[in-house]
Design an enzyme around this catalytic site. Sequence first.
Site, PDB file in Angstrom:
ATOM      1  CB  VAL A   1      82.451 -50.460  -9.550  1.00  0.00           C
ATOM      2  CG1 VAL A   1      82.136 -51.925  -9.311  1.00  0.00           C
ATOM      3  CG2 VAL A   1      82.627 -49.731  -8.223  1.00  0.00           C
TER       4      VAL A   1
ATOM      5  CG  LEU B   1      70.310 -47.053  -8.731  1.00  0.00           C
ATOM      6  CD1 LEU B   1      69.825 -47.094  -7.281  1.00  0.00           C
ATOM      7  CD2 LEU B   1      71.168 -45.814  -8.969  1.00  0.00           C
ATOM      8  CG  HIS B   2      75.905 -49.629 -12.447  1.00  0.00           C
ATOM      9  ND1 HIS B   2      76.983 -49.142 -11.762  1.00  0.00           N
ATOM     10  CD2 HIS B   2      75.648 -48.737 -13.440  1.00  0.00           C
ATOM     11  CE1 HIS B   2      77.383 -48.022 -12.324  1.00  0.00           C
ATOM     12  NE2 HIS B   2      76.577 -47.738 -13.333  1.00  0.00           N
ATOM     13  CD  GLU B   3      78.089 -53.787  -6.162  1.00  0.00           C
ATOM     14  OE1 GLU B   3      78.607 -53.376  -5.104  1.00  0.00           O
ATOM     15  OE2 GLU B   3      76.957 -54.295  -6.206  1.00  0.00           O
TER      16      GLU B   3
ATOM     17  CG  MET C   1      80.031 -52.234 -13.294  1.00  0.00           C
ATOM     18  SD  MET C   1      79.125 -52.784 -11.872  1.00  0.00           S
ATOM     19  CE  MET C   1      79.876 -54.398 -11.661  1.00  0.00           C
TER      20      MET C   1
ATOM     21  CG  HIS D   1      74.705 -45.937  -9.539  1.00  0.00           C
ATOM     22  ND1 HIS D   1      74.306 -46.709 -10.601  1.00  0.00           N
ATOM     23  CD2 HIS D   1      74.900 -44.683 -10.031  1.00  0.00           C
ATOM     24  CE1 HIS D   1      74.240 -45.969 -11.687  1.00  0.00           C
ATOM     25  NE2 HIS D   1      74.603 -44.740 -11.384  1.00  0.00           N
TER      26      HIS D   1
ATOM     27  CG  ASP E   1      80.330 -40.453 -15.659  1.00  0.00           C
ATOM     28  OD1 ASP E   1      80.189 -40.498 -16.877  1.00  0.00           O
ATOM     29  OD2 ASP E   1      79.724 -41.216 -14.879  1.00  0.00           O
TER      30      ASP E   1
ATOM     31  CD  GLN F   1      73.031 -35.300 -16.908  1.00  0.00           C
ATOM     32  OE1 GLN F   1      72.735 -34.776 -15.837  1.00  0.00           O
ATOM     33  NE2 GLN F   1      73.902 -36.297 -16.958  1.00  0.00           N
TER      34      GLN F   1
ATOM     35  CD  GLU G   1      88.793 -41.722  -9.233  1.00  0.00           C
ATOM     36  OE1 GLU G   1      89.296 -42.752  -9.714  1.00  0.00           O
ATOM     37  OE2 GLU G   1      89.374 -40.997  -8.405  1.00  0.00           O
TER      38      GLU G   1
HETATM   39  O1  PAF Z   1      76.536 -39.214 -13.342  1.00  0.00           O
HETATM   40  C1  PAF Z   1      75.295 -39.084 -13.356  1.00  0.00           C
HETATM   41  O2  PAF Z   1      74.542 -40.038 -13.146  1.00  0.00           O
HETATM   42  C2  PAF Z   1      74.691 -37.719 -13.639  1.00  0.00           C
HETATM   43  O3  PAF Z   1      75.431 -37.025 -14.588  1.00  0.00           O
HETATM   44  C3  PAF Z   1      74.468 -36.874 -12.379  1.00  0.00           C
HETATM   45  C4  PAF Z   1      75.774 -36.518 -11.686  1.00  0.00           C
HETATM   46  C5  PAF Z   1      73.567 -37.622 -11.414  1.00  0.00           C
HETATM   47  C6  PAF Z   1      73.772 -35.557 -12.750  1.00  0.00           C
HETATM   48  O4  PAF Z   1      72.563 -35.787 -13.398  1.00  0.00           O
END
Ligand code: PAF
Length: 284
Positions: A178, A35-37, A186, A39, A152, A63, A150
């Site tokens: 961010v 995790l980063h800022e 990030m 998230h 992604d 994925q 956003e």
């Molecule tokens: O963006 C992500 O971290 C992942 O693609 C997600 C949405 C958690 C699905 O695994």
Amino acid sequence: MASQVLRTLAEVKAWAADLRRAGHRLALVPTMGFLHEGHLSLMREGRKRADVVATSIFVNPAQFGPKEDLSRYPRDLEGDLSKCASAGVDVVFVPEAGAMYPPGYETYVEVTEVSKGLCGDRRPGHFRGVATIVTQLLSLFRPDVALFGEKDYQQLQVIKALNRDLHLGVEILGMPTVRELDGLAMSSRNAYLSAEERKRALALSIGLGTAQSLYRSGSTEASALIEAVRRELRAADLREDYVELVDAERLTPLSSVQPGQPARLLVAAFCGTTRLIDNQPIGG
Ligand code: PAF
């Protein structure tokens, strides 16, 4: 206070059912950890929009393509749990892969249109994996709101489409990217960059910024905006995967930005072996 950790589907179902019975409003932030800022900003926003916040940490094998970085994907569960606690997350779901994809698992979710082009073309099967796990998580938790970054951008449109088409009834909230102080978006994948690559990686955000300024000074042709990004990538010796101007919702390519039309400029490029993405709104 430490967040409560749930590891099984049965625990999540029981916990979420209790929550609904008690009339609470739930925000969910699905993640793959490290995790980063970015998230943490989603978790904090979740706190404002609901009285209970849950997050999931699951590096979703479905994925990742066969040549992608599943085994090297950065992981730090202990660090993540303390960050979740500091962001006020109530519950963290950390399933094993076998819980989400048990033997005999056979249901996959495919979002046909917005998964096309951009990352969808370069990473076959990626959005099918994302859509499948997000559908599972939304069905398990049944949150009122789910938050995604956003950065992604195509992923966000895929998730909005599956939520709409499968009548999941969740409010899907996209939050602005961010950035580091110098502008780099990030990303957990930034951890792969050497110090020298980290400097070159700035070309993505600089290129998008230059294109934004060009647009503001009256340049509306896709070719000019795209070339502004490409120039930066070349100067930093990054290998372009794509640079495209698209309609901000349908993600179809645009040849120019029309007045009042929300458009998005997206870039993906390799910095060494690390693939980075970034994007920016244009017009609208
Ligand atoms: O963006 C992500 O971290 C992942 O693609 C997600 C949405 C958690 C699905 O695994």
